[in-house]
Scaffold this motif. Structure first.
Motif, PDB file in Angstrom:
ATOM      1  N   ALA A  54       0.862  -1.181   0.000  1.00 19.94           N
ATOM      2  CA  ALA A  54       0.000   0.000   0.000  1.00 19.94           C
ATOM      3  C   ALA A  54       0.895   1.226   0.000  1.00 19.94           C
ATOM      4  N   THR A  55       0.707   2.112  -0.981  1.00 16.89           N
ATOM      5  CA  THR A  55       1.640   3.220  -1.177  1.00 16.89           C
ATOM      6  C   THR A  55       0.974   4.381  -1.895  1.00 16.89           C
ATOM      7  N   ASP A  56       1.624   5.545  -1.830  1.00 19.94           N
ATOM      8  CA  ASP A  56       1.175   6.675  -2.645  1.00 19.94           C
ATOM      9  C   ASP A  56       1.950   6.748  -3.956  1.00 19.94           C
ATOM     10  N   GLY A  57       2.880   5.824  -4.163  1.00 19.75           N
ATOM     11  CA  GLY A  57       3.647   5.779  -5.402  1.00 19.75           C
ATOM     12  C   GLY A  57       4.489   7.007  -5.662  1.00 19.75           C
ATOM     13  N   GLY A  58       4.642   7.853  -4.658  1.00 17.58           N
ATOM     14  CA  GLY A  58       5.407   9.078  -4.836  1.00 17.58           C
ATOM     15  C   GLY A  58       4.602  10.221  -5.407  1.00 17.58           C
ATOM     16  N   GLY A  59       3.281  10.029  -5.547  1.00 15.07           N
ATOM     17  CA  GLY A  59       2.413  11.071  -6.117  1.00 15.07           C
ATOM     18  C   GLY A  59       1.093  11.141  -5.386  1.00 15.07           C
ATOM     19  N   GLU A  60       0.093  11.676  -6.060  1.00 10.65           N
ATOM     20  CA  GLU A  60      -1.214  11.874  -5.440  1.00 10.65           C
ATOM     21  C   GLU A  60      -2.126  10.654  -5.533  1.00 10.65           C
ATOM     22  N   GLN A  61      -1.764   9.681  -6.361  1.00 13.58           N
ATOM     23  CA  GLN A  61      -2.610   8.498  -6.524  1.00 13.58           C
ATOM     24  C   GLN A  61      -2.184   7.401  -5.551  1.00 13.58           C
ATOM     25  N   ASN A  62      -3.030   7.120  -4.571  1.00 15.79           N
ATOM     26  CA  ASN A  62      -2.759   6.022  -3.653  1.00 15.79           C
ATOM     27  C   ASN A  62      -3.185   4.713  -4.288  1.00 15.79           C
ATOM     28  N   MET A  63      -2.506   3.643  -3.935  1.00 11.66           N
ATOM     29  CA  MET A  63      -2.713   2.385  -4.643  1.00 11.66           C
ATOM     30  C   MET A  63      -2.256   1.197  -3.817  1.00 11.66           C
ATOM     31  N   VAL A  64      -2.664   0.000  -4.280  1.00 11.19           N
ATOM     32  CA  VAL A  64      -2.096  -1.259  -3.821  1.00 11.19           C
ATOM     33  C   VAL A  64      -1.401  -1.896  -5.010  1.00 11.19           C
ATOM     34  N   LEU A  65      -0.159  -2.302  -4.832  1.00 12.21           N
ATOM     35  CA  LEU A  65       0.593  -2.975  -5.885  1.00 12.21           C
ATOM     36  C   LEU A  65       0.802  -4.436  -5.508  1.00 12.21           C
ATOM     37  N   ALA A  66       0.722  -5.307  -6.507  1.00 12.11           N
ATOM     38  CA  ALA A  66       1.134  -6.697  -6.348  1.00 12.11           C
ATOM     39  C   ALA A  66       2.495  -6.844  -7.016  1.00 12.11           C
ATOM     40  N   LEU A  67       3.525  -7.134  -6.246  1.00 12.42           N
ATOM     41  CA  LEU A  67       4.890  -7.234  -6.753  1.00 12.42           C
ATOM     42  C   LEU A  67       5.365  -8.674  -6.703  1.00 12.42           C
ATOM     43  N   ASP A  68       6.194  -9.037  -7.670  1.00  9.36           N
ATOM     44  CA  ASP A  68       6.865 -10.329  -7.603  1.00  9.36           C
ATOM     45  C   ASP A  68       7.779 -10.323  -6.382  1.00  9.36           C
ATOM     46  N   ALA A  69       7.631 -11.314  -5.528  1.00 10.25           N
ATOM     47  CA  ALA A  69       8.357 -11.320  -4.261  1.00 10.25           C
ATOM     48  C   ALA A  69       9.856 -11.476  -4.428  1.00 10.25           C
ATOM     49  N   ALA A  70      10.296 -11.978  -5.570  1.00 14.92           N
ATOM     50  CA  ALA A  70      11.726 -12.171  -5.793  1.00 14.92           C
ATOM     51  C   ALA A  70      12.375 -10.989  -6.487  1.00 14.92           C
TER      52      ALA A  70
END
Length: 676
Positions: free
Chosen positions: A290-306
């Protein structure tokens, strides 16, 4: 300060005392305005930062309670609202027949177990201690609780183990005093716990493992010279997620190999972002962030764990809504999301693969709260929630349908006689054309009748006031006050730019918001502009003192709870974590000494003329009592009416019932005297 050193957004206190970062913990926070813009700071010739207040030598001996009839009457009213306790941090046993939770029902945060099928029955108190205790985790077999306790609210937390029958309590981390965060218990390593911690004076943070069954070797795994926090551990206990936290607006997610202690920066690699939460999927192949991505749009990202490569994204609506925490379903793959949408909370569920929002609609009243964790079978997820007329309580939610079931049905007698409170959210014009989201609490039907008015500013600085239950608000509104909470720039939940809008030299813009919101409040039909009170704790206490010094024409009195008085002395005595993060919030005490002097209340203390009530906890590690001593000495030296209350068993807190009742009774009597 720092809203919880990452873990106190949900701690039992009575005022917003924030100054912390964004992880949840035990219970929802309770509570202990044409504009003349403030002068821009000069680039030279500013007064030097004074080490001591510019006043004759006086002491800072606390005042004793008067114990008169009026104080007793206020205390009786306050006790009723304090007794309307809060429940939170629910954990279901594997069979879903019992729930372990935290509550202040006995006047101090403690740990309890209740029967799910008998929510009205009195729960069992499993911890017998005179210190506050907070639920940290429930072991996989559901037979044992890991909780943490400190001494005198000093935030040097130690972990304890106790059976859910209340037997065989044992301290797991005796010895070295550390500021410990909550534990993570991997399913496949039931006898091992992981946690992050640090010495109070240092920003350096370390990831540890330790045995669960008894006190044993505490093994350091990974150390970060910057502040950092354990976010999650895989089910097998082989890898950990670590959030490096050098600044509020600059966080990094690391994957730590538990066996070797080697760290891999997972995300981001080329930007500055804020990370609010991070968790592994059940199979440990995906990391949800859960992040703001460095901007105004907050989001949830699914990242490859590796590799950290992005697989899917969910964007929040509205964009500025902060996704405060994530919890993952072990069976089924759902991701539970708690959202801070400015003045209120929301709950949602996402499909773990595509991160698309499910059709489940969770219907809860306008208020504050969030999800805790899924049951082992994935059929329920626990939550805590409060509304203006209902103290925080615990619930089980069906993630498939969104249906909400109460886990407790406790009677709170004071609520039956409480006047109906109308809570509203308005937008106050700011000096630059922006808006200041503001909460207003008033007795229903009295919106057009003038009342003495409390304008309360939250802590943080990046805290936020949300629509919720607060024994303090109920107390003051019952006494005939209107209670106003402006979310001035710097508050969270309204976007990255708004939150960063008070950093460094921009602090003067926040001052303009403070003045704008105060003058607006004084002009409303429900306000008696001759009886205006400024009120706040921690950074809110700092705000209170700034307001009293800069705009004495607005106020009749002030209430300051452990507010920062001198930024130079504060930065030298606060915790190492807070000092590091505040280098961005305020500035470097050496490089920016001139500016810090200009924005320190002590520099303008000669302008404070309004009666002021000051409260401090003797064991406060965030804003040490010495800061309160400074302002009390200065006010006494000037002859400004003041009263000073110090609690020996409190820190950055009003955790104990007796402290809360005394504070409300004394401050109410003080205000009644000086608002005549």
């Amino acid at each position: 300060m720092l809203r919880g050193m990452r873990s106190a957004l949900y701690s039992i206190v009575v005022v917003v005392v924030g100054c912390g970062s964004p992880k949840q913990q035990s219970l929802p926070v309770q509570e202990p305005p044409p504009l003349a813009a403030p002068a821009q700071p000069a680039s030279s010739g500013a007064p030097a930062m004074p080490a001591d207040p510019p006043a004759k030598v006086v002491d800072a001996t606390p005042d004793k309670a008067k114990g008169d009839v009026r104080e007793a009457e206020f205390g009786k009213l306050a006790a009723g609202y304090v007794d309307a306790f809060s429940n939170g941090a629910p954990h279901l046993t594997p069979d879903r027949k019992r729930v372990v939770f935290g509550s202040n029902r006995d006047g101090l945060p403690q740990v309890y177990v209740g029967e799910v099928g008998k929510p009205g029955d009195k729960p069992l108190r499993v911890v017998q201690t005179t210190e506050r205790a907070q639920v940290s985790a429930l072991t996989k077999d559901g037979k044992t609780v890991i909780y943490k306790a400190d001494t005198g609210a000093d935030e040097n937390w130690s972990f304890w183990r106790v059976g859910i029958d209340g037997k065989n309590a044992v301290e797991l981390t005796p010895g070295e005093k550390l500021n410990r965060d909550d534990v993570v218990l991997p399913d496949s390593l039931p006898d091992t716990m992981f946690f992050s911690a640090r010495k109070m004076a240092e920003p350096r943070s370390t990831l540890y493992s330790a045995p669960v069954k008894a006190a044993g070797q505490v093994k350091p795994i990974y150390t970060d010279e910057m502040p950092g926090f354990l976010a999650d551990v895989t089910a097998k206990g082989t890898a950990a997620l670590w959030i490096q936290y050098p600044r509020r607006i600059e966080n990094y997610l690391w994957r730590i190999d538990v066996a070797t202690g080697k760290g891999q920066k997972l995300w981001p690699t080329d930007a500055q972002v804020t990370i609010f939460s991070a968790v592994f999927s059940a199979d440990a192949k995906t990391v949800y962030v859960a992040t703001d991505g460095g901007g105004e749009q907050n989001m949830v990202l699914a990242l490859d764990a590796a590799t950290g490569k992005e697989r899917a994204k969910y964007t929040a609506t509205p964009a500025s809504a902060q996704i405060n925490s994530l919890t993952v379903q072990k069976k089924g793959g759902l991701v539970g999301v708690t959202i801070v949408a400015g003045d209120h909370s929301e709950i949602a569920f996402l499909d773990g693969k595509q991160l698309k929002r499910t059709k489940a609609s969770v219907k809860l009243p306008l208020g504050q709260g969030g999800l805790n964790e899924f049951s082992d079978d994935g059929k329920r997820v626990t939550a805590q929630w409060s509304a203006p007329d209902k103290p925080a309580d615990i619930y089980a939610i069906d993630p498939a349908s969104g249906k909400v079931e109460p886990l407790r049905k406790d009677v709170r007698e004071a609520l039956a006689t409480m006047p109906k409170i109308k809570a509203s959210v308005v937008e106050v014009p700011a000096f630059d054309g922006g808006k200041i989201p503001t909460l207003v609490y008033v007795k229903e039907g009295e919106e057009n009748k003038p009342h003495p008015t409390i304008v309360s500013y939250h802590g943080g600085p990046s805290g936020v006031s949300m629509v919720r239950w607060s024994p303090g608000i109920a107390f003051w509104v019952t006494l005939g006050y209107v209670y106003v909470e402006p979310n001035v720039r710097g508050s969270s939940g309204y976007g990255r730019a708004f939150e960063a809008g008070d950093n460094g030299k921009k602090r003067v813009d926040a001052f303009r918001d403070i003045e704008a919101s105060a003058r607006w409040a004084a002009q409303q039909a429900w306000a008696d502009k001759t009886k205006m009170v400024v009120y706040g704790g921690s950074y809110g206490g700092y705000t209170t003192l700034i307001a009293l010094a800069k705009w004495p024409d607005i106020w009749k009195a002030g209430v300051n709870l452990f507010g920062v008085v001198n930024l130079k002395t504060f930065m030298a005595t606060t915790s190492g974590l807070i000092r590091q993060v505040f280098l961005t919030e305020f500035g470097d005490p050496d490089k920016d000494a001139e500016f810090l002097a200009q924005i320190s209340p002590i520099t303008e203390v000669a302008k404070i003329v309004d009666p002021t009530f000051t409260y401090a906890g003797a064991n406060d590690p965030r804003v040490p009592r010495s800061e309160s001593d400074i302002i009390v000495k200065a006010l006494r030296g000037k002859g400004v009416p003041n009263e000073y209350m110090v609690s020996d068993n409190e820190g950055h807190s009003l955790a104990r019932k007796e402290t809360q009742v005394e504070f409300y009774a004394r401050s109410a009597r003080f205000l009644e005297t000086h608002l005549k």
